[in-house]
Design a protein around this motif. Structure first.
Motif, PDB file in Angstrom:
ATOM      1  N   THR A   2       0.837  -1.203   0.000  1.00  0.00           N
ATOM      2  CA  THR A   2       0.000   0.000   0.000  1.00  0.00           C
ATOM      3  C   THR A   2       0.869   1.250   0.000  1.00  0.00           C
ATOM      4  O   THR A   2       0.580   2.221  -0.698  1.00  0.00           O
ATOM      5  CB  THR A   2      -0.930   0.004   1.236  1.00  0.00           C
ATOM      6  N   TYR A   5       2.095   2.186  -3.434  1.00  0.00           N
ATOM      7  CA  TYR A   5       1.081   2.872  -4.237  1.00  0.00           C
ATOM      8  C   TYR A   5       0.871   4.307  -3.759  1.00  0.00           C
ATOM      9  O   TYR A   5       0.624   5.196  -4.570  1.00  0.00           O
ATOM     10  CB  TYR A   5      -0.235   2.088  -4.212  1.00  0.00           C
ATOM     11  N   GLU A   6       0.978   4.508  -2.445  1.00  0.00           N
ATOM     12  CA  GLU A   6       0.839   5.876  -1.919  1.00  0.00           C
ATOM     13  C   GLU A   6       1.982   6.753  -2.412  1.00  0.00           C
ATOM     14  O   GLU A   6       1.776   7.915  -2.776  1.00  0.00           O
ATOM     15  CB  GLU A   6       0.776   5.853  -0.398  1.00  0.00           C
ATOM     16  N   THR A   9       1.450   7.513  -6.034  1.00  0.00           N
ATOM     17  CA  THR A   9       0.391   8.531  -6.160  1.00  0.00           C
ATOM     18  C   THR A   9       0.973   9.916  -5.884  1.00  0.00           C
ATOM     19  O   THR A   9       0.665  10.880  -6.610  1.00  0.00           O
ATOM     20  CB  THR A   9      -0.766   8.231  -5.183  1.00  0.00           C
ATOM     21  N   VAL A  82     -10.730   3.111 -14.839  1.00  0.00           N
ATOM     22  CA  VAL A  82      -9.897   4.316 -14.979  1.00  0.00           C
ATOM     23  C   VAL A  82     -10.201   5.016 -16.315  1.00  0.00           C
ATOM     24  O   VAL A  82     -10.265   6.244 -16.388  1.00  0.00           O
ATOM     25  CB  VAL A  82      -8.392   3.961 -14.840  1.00  0.00           C
ATOM     26  N   LEU A 195      -0.075   9.186 -14.400  1.00  0.00           N
ATOM     27  CA  LEU A 195      -1.173   9.174 -13.423  1.00  0.00           C
ATOM     28  C   LEU A 195      -2.153   8.042 -13.736  1.00  0.00           C
ATOM     29  O   LEU A 195      -2.574   7.301 -12.830  1.00  0.00           O
ATOM     30  CB  LEU A 195      -1.904  10.521 -13.449  1.00  0.00           C
ATOM     31  N   MET A 199      -3.182   4.878 -11.412  1.00  0.00           N
ATOM     32  CA  MET A 199      -4.586   4.609 -11.094  1.00  0.00           C
ATOM     33  C   MET A 199      -4.967   3.175 -11.478  1.00  0.00           C
ATOM     34  O   MET A 199      -5.669   2.489 -10.728  1.00  0.00           O
ATOM     35  CB  MET A 199      -5.493   5.626 -11.808  1.00  0.00           C
ATOM     36  N   ILE A 202      -3.315   0.799  -8.915  1.00  0.00           N
ATOM     37  CA  ILE A 202      -4.047   0.762  -7.631  1.00  0.00           C
ATOM     38  C   ILE A 202      -5.318  -0.071  -7.781  1.00  0.00           C
ATOM     39  O   ILE A 202      -5.619  -0.922  -6.951  1.00  0.00           O
ATOM     40  CB  ILE A 202      -4.400   2.194  -7.161  1.00  0.00           C
ATOM     41  N   ARG A 203      -6.050   0.166  -8.870  1.00  0.00           N
ATOM     42  CA  ARG A 203      -7.315  -0.565  -9.068  1.00  0.00           C
ATOM     43  C   ARG A 203      -7.039  -2.061  -9.284  1.00  0.00           C
ATOM     44  O   ARG A 203      -7.797  -2.918  -8.817  1.00  0.00           O
ATOM     45  CB  ARG A 203      -8.059   0.024 -10.268  1.00  0.00           C
ATOM     46  N   ARG A 205      -4.630  -3.743  -7.973  1.00  0.00           N
ATOM     47  CA  ARG A 205      -4.331  -4.291  -6.641  1.00  0.00           C
ATOM     48  C   ARG A 205      -5.629  -4.507  -5.854  1.00  0.00           C
ATOM     49  O   ARG A 205      -5.795  -5.520  -5.176  1.00  0.00           O
ATOM     50  CB  ARG A 205      -3.394  -3.323  -5.899  1.00  0.00           C
ATOM     51  N   ILE A 206      -6.555  -3.541  -5.971  1.00  0.00           N
ATOM     52  CA  ILE A 206      -7.851  -3.669  -5.285  1.00  0.00           C
ATOM     53  C   ILE A 206      -8.597  -4.893  -5.820  1.00  0.00           C
ATOM     54  O   ILE A 206      -9.134  -5.696  -5.045  1.00  0.00           O
ATOM     55  CB  ILE A 206      -8.699  -2.379  -5.468  1.00  0.00           C
ATOM     56  N   LEU A 209      -7.080  -8.053  -4.401  1.00  0.00           N
ATOM     57  CA  LEU A 209      -7.484  -8.282  -3.006  1.00  0.00           C
ATOM     58  C   LEU A 209      -8.930  -8.749  -2.934  1.00  0.00           C
ATOM     59  O   LEU A 209      -9.269  -9.626  -2.131  1.00  0.00           O
ATOM     60  CB  LEU A 209      -7.285  -6.995  -2.184  1.00  0.00           C
TER      61      LEU A 209
END
Lengths: 232, 41
Positions: A2, A5-6, A9, A82, A195, A199, A202-203, A205-206, A209
């Motif tokens: 995480t 990714y932060e 970002t 995205v 960017l 994005m 991140i998506r 990775r979501i 999970l």
């Protein structure tokens, strides 16, 4: 993970601030369109980044249909969301660009209409993924939709040359921009693509999970199953 | 000028809102992922 990714970002936000600095401080004011012309830089960059996302949906969908690889399906899901966000930015900025230049927020011009159709196609794709019971069958249907949906991307791109439209033609390939404007546009486009990649990452990775979560929990998190049903 | 400001404000709201929502979802899911039994009930 995480944290990574932060950090990415944060880098993407800094790059977008750099692009904003160039758009507002470095790029010269357009002689004819004046201030509203500065909308062009992010409006076009967001459209190109959205096209890149829909290309990723196409690639993910083709790979999924050939191999049934879950990672390819996840990539398609992530890139579609995205892509829709970026197309929304393109449409909203386009409308706010159109008002001072054309005198109207919207006209049923070929470029605008085909872009709206593109948004509807991929919003429908996301709706299909959200409402249908997750599984290989819906993934296959979505992959087919992801492949056929991409047909609209070249239609959007070539609409300004295929039909008579009020939307301007391609200014980048026709070398119509002065150097400062071109550099600003290229920097903005590179930053927007970065960017978009963050994005999608991140998506993705979501989605990973969510796929790895226990089945009932996954449905609850996605919002497709109510709590009492989970207890069964 | 108002359209220029409105266009970039809209872009910041859409992209910033989406990014914030994504990072929050990712953080929540990562935390929950450590304790999967919490969901099974």
């Amino acid at each position: 993970m995480t944290k990574t990714y932060e950090r990415l970002t944060a880098v993407a936000v800094l790059l977008m601030l750099l692009a904003a600095g160039m758009i507002f401080l470095y790029a010269p004011e357009d002689y004819l369109q004046k201030e509203p012309q500065r909308i062009f830089y992010l409006h076009v960059s967001a459209a190109i980044a959205a096209f890149a996302c829909f290309l990723a949906v196409l690639v993910g969908s083709v790979i999924y249909l050939r191999t049934e690889n879950a990672r390819a399906d996840r990539l398609a899901r992530a890139a579609a969301l995205v892509g829709v966000v970026l197309t929304t930015v393109t449409l909203v900025m386009g409308m706010l660009y159109a008002k001072p230049i054309w005198g109207t927020f919207w006209t049923w011009d070929a470029r605008l209409t085909s872009t709206l159709v593109l948004w509807i196609i991929y919003a429908g794709y996301l709706l299909l993924r959200r409402l249908a019971e997750p599984g290989p069958q819906v993934a296959r249907y979505a992959a087919v939709a992801g492949i056929f949906g991409f047909v609209d991307v070249p239609i959007v791109y070539f609409s300004v040359t295929w039909w008579r439209t009020v939307h301007p033609g391609p200014v980048i390939v026709s070398n119509a921009l002065p150097p400062e404007m071109l550099i600003t546009f290229l920097v903005t486009m590179a930053c927007t693509l970065f960017l978009a990649a963050v994005m999608v990452g991140i998506r993705y990775r979501i989605e990973t999970l969510l796929d790895e979560a226990p089945s009932g929990a996954e449905a609850t998190i996605r919002g497709t199953q109510r709590e009492p049903e989970l207890a069964r | 000028m108002i359209y220029l400001v409105a266009a970039y404000a809209a872009a910041v709201v859409i992209l910033g809102g989406y990014l914030a929502w994504s990072l929050r979802s990712l953080r929540d899911l990562s935390k929950r992922g450590v304790e999967p039994t919490k969901f099974v009930g």
